[in-house]
Design a protein around this motif. Structure first.
Motif, PDB file in Angstrom:
ATOM      1  N   MET A   1     -34.677  -8.586 -17.171  1.00  0.00           N
ATOM      2  CA  MET A   1     -36.126  -8.587 -17.108  1.00  0.00           C
ATOM      3  C   MET A   1     -36.593  -9.747 -16.253  1.00  0.00           C
ATOM      4  N   THR A   2     -37.568  -9.515 -15.468  1.00  0.00           N
ATOM      5  CA  THR A   2     -38.025 -10.546 -14.559  1.00  0.00           C
ATOM      6  C   THR A   2     -38.919 -11.568 -15.225  1.00  0.00           C
ATOM      7  N   THR A   3     -39.482 -11.245 -16.404  1.00  0.00           N
ATOM      8  CA  THR A   3     -40.288 -12.206 -17.134  1.00  0.00           C
ATOM      9  C   THR A   3     -39.407 -12.941 -18.118  1.00  0.00           C
ATOM     10  N   ALA A   4     -39.381 -14.281 -18.009  1.00  0.00           N
ATOM     11  CA  ALA A   4     -38.515 -15.071 -18.871  1.00  0.00           C
ATOM     12  C   ALA A   4     -39.102 -15.130 -20.272  1.00  0.00           C
ATOM     13  N   LEU A   5     -38.312 -14.770 -21.250  1.00  0.00           N
ATOM     14  CA  LEU A   5     -38.720 -14.845 -22.649  1.00  0.00           C
ATOM     15  C   LEU A   5     -37.725 -15.732 -23.378  1.00  0.00           C
ATOM     16  N   ALA A   6     -38.225 -16.729 -24.068  1.00  0.00           N
ATOM     17  CA  ALA A   6     -37.338 -17.661 -24.752  1.00  0.00           C
ATOM     18  C   ALA A   6     -36.564 -16.932 -25.835  1.00  0.00           C
ATOM     19  N   PRO A   7     -35.222 -17.049 -25.829  1.00  0.00           N
ATOM     20  CA  PRO A   7     -34.440 -16.359 -26.862  1.00  0.00           C
ATOM     21  C   PRO A   7     -34.721 -16.943 -28.241  1.00  0.00           C
ATOM     22  N   ARG A   8     -34.754 -16.080 -29.221  1.00  0.00           N
ATOM     23  CA  ARG A   8     -34.931 -16.525 -30.592  1.00  0.00           C
ATOM     24  C   ARG A   8     -33.578 -16.830 -31.218  1.00  0.00           C
ATOM     25  N   PRO A   9     -33.463 -17.915 -31.953  1.00  0.00           N
ATOM     26  CA  PRO A   9     -32.201 -18.145 -32.675  1.00  0.00           C
ATOM     27  C   PRO A   9     -32.018 -17.074 -33.736  1.00  0.00           C
ATOM     28  N   GLU A  10     -30.861 -16.438 -33.750  1.00  0.00           N
ATOM     29  CA  GLU A  10     -30.608 -15.361 -34.695  1.00  0.00           C
ATOM     30  C   GLU A  10     -29.930 -15.909 -35.939  1.00  0.00           C
ATOM     31  N   PRO A  11     -30.307 -15.433 -37.106  1.00  0.00           N
ATOM     32  CA  PRO A  11     -29.652 -15.880 -38.342  1.00  0.00           C
ATOM     33  C   PRO A  11     -28.249 -15.320 -38.449  1.00  0.00           C
ATOM     34  N   SER A  12     -27.490 -15.896 -39.312  1.00  0.00           N
ATOM     35  CA  SER A  12     -26.133 -15.420 -39.556  1.00  0.00           C
ATOM     36  C   SER A  12     -26.165 -14.000 -40.093  1.00  0.00           C
TER      37      SER A  12
ATOM     38  N   CYS B   1     -35.593  -1.879 -24.202  1.00  0.00           N
ATOM     39  CA  CYS B   1     -36.662  -2.493 -23.406  1.00  0.00           C
ATOM     40  C   CYS B   1     -36.127  -2.966 -22.057  1.00  0.00           C
ATOM     41  N   GLU B   2     -34.924  -3.497 -22.057  1.00  0.00           N
ATOM     42  CA  GLU B   2     -34.318  -3.956 -20.809  1.00  0.00           C
ATOM     43  C   GLU B   2     -34.014  -2.785 -19.872  1.00  0.00           C
ATOM     44  N   VAL B   3     -33.622  -1.641 -20.435  1.00  0.00           N
ATOM     45  CA  VAL B   3     -33.404  -0.449 -19.613  1.00  0.00           C
ATOM     46  C   VAL B   3     -34.692  -0.068 -18.881  1.00  0.00           C
ATOM     47  N   LEU B   4     -35.785   0.018 -19.615  1.00  0.00           N
ATOM     48  CA  LEU B   4     -37.060   0.404 -19.012  1.00  0.00           C
ATOM     49  C   LEU B   4     -37.531  -0.638 -17.996  1.00  0.00           C
ATOM     50  N   TRP B   5     -37.308  -1.894 -18.305  1.00  0.00           N
ATOM     51  CA  TRP B   5     -37.694  -2.968 -17.393  1.00  0.00           C
ATOM     52  C   TRP B   5     -36.857  -2.900 -16.109  1.00  0.00           C
ATOM     53  N   SER B   6     -35.550  -2.659 -16.275  1.00  0.00           N
ATOM     54  CA  SER B   6     -34.660  -2.592 -15.108  1.00  0.00           C
ATOM     55  C   SER B   6     -35.019  -1.434 -14.196  1.00  0.00           C
ATOM     56  N   LEU B   7     -35.430  -0.321 -14.788  1.00  0.00           N
ATOM     57  CA  LEU B   7     -35.849   0.821 -13.987  1.00  0.00           C
ATOM     58  C   LEU B   7     -37.007   0.431 -13.071  1.00  0.00           C
TER      59      LEU B   7
ATOM     60  N   ARG C   1     -41.550  -7.362 -25.181  1.00  0.00           N
ATOM     61  CA  ARG C   1     -40.598  -6.950 -24.148  1.00  0.00           C
ATOM     62  C   ARG C   1     -40.838  -5.556 -23.578  1.00  0.00           C
ATOM     63  N   TYR C   2     -41.804  -4.827 -24.085  1.00  0.00           N
ATOM     64  CA  TYR C   2     -42.018  -3.471 -23.592  1.00  0.00           C
ATOM     65  C   TYR C   2     -42.467  -3.520 -22.139  1.00  0.00           C
ATOM     66  N   HIS C   3     -42.185  -2.446 -21.407  1.00  0.00           N
ATOM     67  CA  HIS C   3     -42.410  -2.476 -19.964  1.00  0.00           C
ATOM     68  C   HIS C   3     -43.869  -2.330 -19.543  1.00  0.00           C
ATOM     69  N   ASP C   4     -44.789  -2.245 -20.503  1.00  0.00           N
ATOM     70  CA  ASP C   4     -46.197  -2.282 -20.112  1.00  0.00           C
ATOM     71  C   ASP C   4     -46.563  -3.621 -19.488  1.00  0.00           C
ATOM     72  N   ARG C   5     -45.746  -4.655 -19.728  1.00  0.00           N
ATOM     73  CA  ARG C   5     -45.984  -5.985 -19.165  1.00  0.00           C
ATOM     74  C   ARG C   5     -45.330  -6.182 -17.805  1.00  0.00           C
ATOM     75  N   HIS C   6     -44.543  -5.217 -17.364  1.00  0.00           N
ATOM     76  CA  HIS C   6     -43.864  -5.367 -16.071  1.00  0.00           C
ATOM     77  C   HIS C   6     -44.893  -5.427 -14.939  1.00  0.00           C
ATOM     78  N   PRO C   7     -44.676  -6.265 -13.923  1.00  0.00           N
ATOM     79  CA  PRO C   7     -45.639  -6.366 -12.825  1.00  0.00           C
ATOM     80  C   PRO C   7     -45.952  -5.035 -12.153  1.00  0.00           C
ATOM     81  N   PHE C   8     -44.970  -4.147 -12.054  1.00  0.00           N
ATOM     82  CA  PHE C   8     -45.238  -2.853 -11.422  1.00  0.00           C
ATOM     83  C   PHE C   8     -46.221  -2.042 -12.256  1.00  0.00           C
ATOM     84  N   ASN C   9     -46.021  -2.014 -13.565  1.00  0.00           N
ATOM     85  CA  ASN C   9     -46.956  -1.278 -14.413  1.00  0.00           C
ATOM     86  C   ASN C   9     -48.333  -1.928 -14.405  1.00  0.00           C
ATOM     87  N   LEU C  10     -48.389  -3.241 -14.369  1.00  0.00           N
ATOM     88  CA  LEU C  10     -49.686  -3.916 -14.296  1.00  0.00           C
ATOM     89  C   LEU C  10     -50.420  -3.523 -13.021  1.00  0.00           C
ATOM     90  N   ARG C  11     -49.686  -3.450 -11.928  1.00  0.00           N
ATOM     91  CA  ARG C  11     -50.328  -3.025 -10.666  1.00  0.00           C
ATOM     92  C   ARG C  11     -50.749  -1.566 -10.735  1.00  0.00           C
TER      93      ARG C  11
END
Length: 247
Positions: A1-12, A227-233, A34-44
């Protein structure tokens, strides 16, 4: 994904499971972030800034994803162990393929392409599908082929955000892309209700099946992957336009 999202620490994985309400909130947070409605292409697209060539490129490449949805749903159906579950999931295949020739979501997408000036046979041949789009779609289909039902169904929960996206898209096309015939928007209109129904069914299964913390973490990871699949597309479609502008 081209938008950087801070990873969340995952519990055990051995930690106590989230409550159903907490788990559902985590799943919904993935689509919100993370949904692709935020992707720059969709925004445009939704701002009316796409050229006809860009919109046609998206329609053609997104069709490659659309036509593989009944394939991934057939793979999921084969994993389900009761008649009731198989009947539920089989309806999704029918939604895309139709009961008869000339029906279903794939047909409606072809009509969208025709309304935008694309040739139906060209769409079906998939000559113009970008390598990055093929890779993303193959990745999703293979995910559903190889992962257990919980993860394959959790990946479909991007549909939680789909109804709002469809309404936004209908408004954008009616405002900004009036050169596309109104009948071509039938796919988007149909998916508002279908997406709400399908996401509700899938969410119920995921909440019921993910009873351990490990299962919940795998479900969240599956949804992130989708979400990454849709973003990569969209990354591939947008990059193709940039290469044309800057050969």
């Amino acid at each position: 994904m081209t938008t950087a999202l801070a990873p969340r620490p995952e519990p055990s994985a051995s930690a106590e499971p989230c409550t159903p309400a907490e788990f559902e909130a985590r799943l919904r947070a993935v689509t919100q972030e993370r949904y692709h409605d935020r992707h720059p292409f969709n925004l445009r697209m939704h701002s009316g800034d796409l050229t006809p060539a860009e919109l046609r490129r998206w329609i053609a490449n997104r069709f490659h994803y659309q036509r593989h949805l009944p394939v991934k749903d057939a793979l999921i159906t084969a994993k389900l162990d009761t008649s009731a579950l198989r009947r539920m999931w089989l309806r999704r295949i029918e939604d895309h393929d139709g009961r008869e020739e000339g029906e279903g979501g794939i047909e409606r997408w072809l009509r969208l392409g025709e309304a935008a000036g694309l040739n139906r046979e060209t769409l079906l041949r998939a000559d113009d599908v970008l390598p990055g789009v093929r890779l993303a779609v193959d990745g999703y289909v293979n995910f559903c082929r190889h992962r257990p039902p919980l993860e394959a169904i959790a990946a479909s929960l991007t549909e939680l955000a789909a109804p709002d996206l469809m309404r936004t898209r209908i408004d954008a096309f009616e405002r900004h892309y009036r050169w596309i015939e109104a009948d071509g928007l039938a796919y988007f209109r149909t998916r508002v209700d279908q997406g709400r129904r399908d996401s509700g069914e899938a969410l119920g299964l995921v909440l019921a099946w993910a009873r351990t913390r490990d299962g919940q973490e795998r479900a969240v990871a599956a949804l992130r992957f989708k979400c990454e699949v849709l973003w990569s597309l969209l990354d591939a479609v947008e990059a193709a336009g940039s290469r044309e502008e800057n050969p």
